[in-house]
Design a protein around this motif. Structure first.
Motif, PDB file in Angstrom:
ATOM      1  N   VAL A 165       0.861  -1.179   0.000  1.00  0.00           N
ATOM      2  CA  VAL A 165       0.000   0.000   0.000  1.00  0.00           C
ATOM      3  C   VAL A 165       0.899   1.231   0.000  1.00  0.00           C
ATOM      4  O   VAL A 165       1.617   1.483   0.973  1.00  0.00           O
ATOM      5  CB  VAL A 165      -0.939   0.015   1.223  1.00  0.00           C
ATOM      6  CG1 VAL A 165      -1.900   1.192   1.139  1.00  0.00           C
ATOM      7  CG2 VAL A 165      -1.716  -1.293   1.320  1.00  0.00           C
ATOM      8  N   HIS A 211      -0.516   7.506   0.973  1.00  0.00           N
ATOM      9  CA  HIS A 211      -1.782   8.173   0.615  1.00  0.00           C
ATOM     10  C   HIS A 211      -2.682   7.290  -0.258  1.00  0.00           C
ATOM     11  O   HIS A 211      -3.583   7.790  -0.926  1.00  0.00           O
ATOM     12  CB  HIS A 211      -1.523   9.500  -0.114  1.00  0.00           C
ATOM     13  CG  HIS A 211      -0.659  10.456   0.648  1.00  0.00           C
ATOM     14  ND1 HIS A 211      -1.087  11.089   1.796  1.00  0.00           N
ATOM     15  CD2 HIS A 211       0.611  10.875   0.441  1.00  0.00           C
ATOM     16  CE1 HIS A 211      -0.126  11.881   2.255  1.00  0.00           C
ATOM     17  NE2 HIS A 211       0.922  11.750   1.469  1.00  0.00           N
ATOM     18  N   GLU A 212      -2.460   5.980  -0.228  1.00  0.00           N
ATOM     19  CA  GLU A 212      -3.259   5.073  -1.058  1.00  0.00           C
ATOM     20  C   GLU A 212      -4.206   4.255  -0.187  1.00  0.00           C
ATOM     21  O   GLU A 212      -3.926   3.959   0.978  1.00  0.00           O
ATOM     22  CB  GLU A 212      -2.356   4.126  -1.839  1.00  0.00           C
ATOM     23  CG  GLU A 212      -3.123   3.210  -2.808  1.00  0.00           C
ATOM     24  CD  GLU A 212      -2.221   2.216  -3.514  1.00  0.00           C
ATOM     25  OE1 GLU A 212      -2.670   1.632  -4.527  1.00  0.00           O
ATOM     26  OE2 GLU A 212      -1.081   2.009  -3.070  1.00  0.00           O
ATOM     27  N   THR A 213      -5.362   3.905  -0.762  1.00  0.00           N
ATOM     28  CA  THR A 213      -6.344   3.049  -0.098  1.00  0.00           C
ATOM     29  C   THR A 213      -6.656   1.865  -1.010  1.00  0.00           C
ATOM     30  O   THR A 213      -6.953   2.055  -2.194  1.00  0.00           O
ATOM     31  CB  THR A 213      -7.638   3.817   0.210  1.00  0.00           C
ATOM     32  OG1 THR A 213      -7.339   4.920   1.075  1.00  0.00           O
ATOM     33  CG2 THR A 213      -8.651   2.915   0.899  1.00  0.00           C
ATOM     34  N   CYS A 236      -9.025  -1.708  -1.296  1.00  0.00           N
ATOM     35  CA  CYS A 236     -10.199  -2.379  -0.746  1.00  0.00           C
ATOM     36  C   CYS A 236     -10.378  -3.749  -1.409  1.00  0.00           C
ATOM     37  O   CYS A 236     -10.077  -3.923  -2.595  1.00  0.00           O
ATOM     38  CB  CYS A 236     -11.456  -1.531  -0.951  1.00  0.00           C
ATOM     39  SG  CYS A 236     -11.461   0.031  -0.025  1.00  0.00           S
ATOM     40  N   ASP A 264      -7.376   3.861  12.683  1.00  0.00           N
ATOM     41  CA  ASP A 264      -6.465   4.681  11.894  1.00  0.00           C
ATOM     42  C   ASP A 264      -5.058   4.106  11.856  1.00  0.00           C
ATOM     43  O   ASP A 264      -4.350   4.269  10.862  1.00  0.00           O
ATOM     44  CB  ASP A 264      -6.412   6.110  12.448  1.00  0.00           C
ATOM     45  CG  ASP A 264      -7.728   6.850  12.235  1.00  0.00           C
ATOM     46  OD1 ASP A 264      -8.401   6.562  11.233  1.00  0.00           O
ATOM     47  OD2 ASP A 264      -8.079   7.704  13.079  1.00  0.00           O
ATOM     48  N   CYS A 320     -10.819  -2.679   3.815  1.00  0.00           N
ATOM     49  CA  CYS A 320     -10.006  -1.627   3.228  1.00  0.00           C
ATOM     50  C   CYS A 320      -8.778  -1.353   4.096  1.00  0.00           C
ATOM     51  O   CYS A 320      -8.874  -1.307   5.329  1.00  0.00           O
ATOM     52  CB  CYS A 320     -10.803  -0.329   3.072  1.00  0.00           C
ATOM     53  SG  CYS A 320     -12.103  -0.416   1.819  1.00  0.00           S
ATOM     54  N   ASP A 346      -5.699   1.578   4.359  1.00  0.00           N
ATOM     55  CA  ASP A 346      -5.260   2.883   3.864  1.00  0.00           C
ATOM     56  C   ASP A 346      -3.944   3.271   4.523  1.00  0.00           C
ATOM     57  O   ASP A 346      -3.684   2.934   5.677  1.00  0.00           O
ATOM     58  CB  ASP A 346      -6.325   3.958   4.092  1.00  0.00           C
ATOM     59  CG  ASP A 346      -6.469   4.347   5.549  1.00  0.00           C
ATOM     60  OD1 ASP A 346      -5.610   5.099   6.055  1.00  0.00           O
ATOM     61  OD2 ASP A 346      -7.448   3.920   6.189  1.00  0.00           O
ATOM     62  N   ASN A 347      -3.130   3.980   3.750  1.00  0.00           N
ATOM     63  CA  ASN A 347      -1.821   4.448   4.204  1.00  0.00           C
ATOM     64  C   ASN A 347      -1.783   5.972   4.158  1.00  0.00           C
ATOM     65  O   ASN A 347      -0.793   6.580   3.736  1.00  0.00           O
ATOM     66  CB  ASN A 347      -0.716   3.844   3.321  1.00  0.00           C
ATOM     67  CG  ASN A 347       0.660   3.969   3.943  1.00  0.00           C
ATOM     68  OD1 ASN A 347       0.795   4.227   5.133  1.00  0.00           O
ATOM     69  ND2 ASN A 347       1.691   3.812   3.136  1.00  0.00           N
ATOM     70  N   LYS A 348      -2.873   6.602   4.605  1.00  0.00           N
ATOM     71  CA  LYS A 348      -2.987   8.052   4.535  1.00  0.00           C
ATOM     72  C   LYS A 348      -2.092   8.761   5.543  1.00  0.00           C
ATOM     73  O   LYS A 348      -1.738   9.922   5.355  1.00  0.00           O
ATOM     74  CB  LYS A 348      -4.445   8.467   4.755  1.00  0.00           C
ATOM     75  CG  LYS A 348      -5.399   7.945   3.697  1.00  0.00           C
ATOM     76  CD  LYS A 348      -6.828   8.363   3.985  1.00  0.00           C
ATOM     77  CE  LYS A 348      -7.783   7.823   2.922  1.00  0.00           C
ATOM     78  NZ  LYS A 348      -9.197   8.183   3.214  1.00  0.00           N
TER      79      LYS A 348
END
Length: 203
Positions: free
Chosen positions: A22, A25-27, A29, A70, A90, A92-94
């Motif tokens: 990941v 800033h990628e998600t 799912c 998170d 999902c 995410d690596n935000k």
């Protein structure tokens, strides 16, 4: 013998795990369909990248939230599906600005006992006894967890092996460079002292 081989194939198929990357800033799912009363098992572990944490969100049909976090490094969730539909997982690596995260996960759905008792809902005839199928579902879930742990340990072993090889190379390079540097400095010092104490005669 044929039935035994079919059972093994079912176990291997249901115990399959995935390794994904990941980016920052990628998600990403993933979806799987479950019927009401099915047992859904989700497990994951971040193997590499930054602080080894990732955002996790699990939701049911109709975007019904089931779990949200998170920052998680690993986790395992087992719940019973309340209704038919697609269940979503999902990652995410935000929270990361540059570092990608490498993680391994398993998304396994074990059919309820009624699914194998009703022949109109069964897609295959591999297991005819519903009680045996229930035991196989439990065994496949545990087998998947063991397989996932073995893959993670193998990944860590490769990482430690690369570090060990790098350290060995640096030690070897320094063991060669150190004596050579000492010899060169010794030659230069002898040359300098020889010229320093040299007596020049003027004719």
């Amino acid at each position: 013998m044929l039935s035994f081989l079919l059972v093994i194939l079912v176990l291997l198929k249901s115990a399959y795990g995935f390794i994904i990357t990941v980016d920052a800033h990628e998600t990403m799912c993933f979806y799987d369909h479950a019927n009401a009363s099915d047992k859904v098992t989700i497990s994951f572990e971040v193997m590499e990248g930054g602080f080894k944490d990732v955002g996790v969100e699990i939701s049911g049909p109709g975007d019904d939230p089931l779990h949200h976090s998170d920052q998680d490094t690993q986790g395992s969730f087992t719940f019973t599906a309340m209704k038919d539909g697609l269940y979503q997982l999902c990652f995410d690596n935000k929270m990361s600005t540059l570092t990608p995260k490498i993680l391994m996960f398993q998304f396994h759905i074990a059919r309820a006992l009624e699914y194998y008792q009703d022949t109109s809902k069964r897609w295959d005839d591999v297991i005819e006894q519903a009680t045996v199928q229930t035991m196989i579902n439990e065994l496949s879930s545990k087998l998947g967890a063991v397989k996932m742990e073995q893959e993670y340990m193998h990944f860590r072993y490769r990482g430690h092996l690369e570090v060990s090889d790098m350290v060995e190379l640096r030690v070897l390079a320094w063991s060669i460079f150190g004596p050579m540097l000492l010899i060169i400095m010794t030659i230069l010092e002898v040359y300098y002292l020889k010229h320093f104490f040299e007596v020049r005669r003027v004719v």
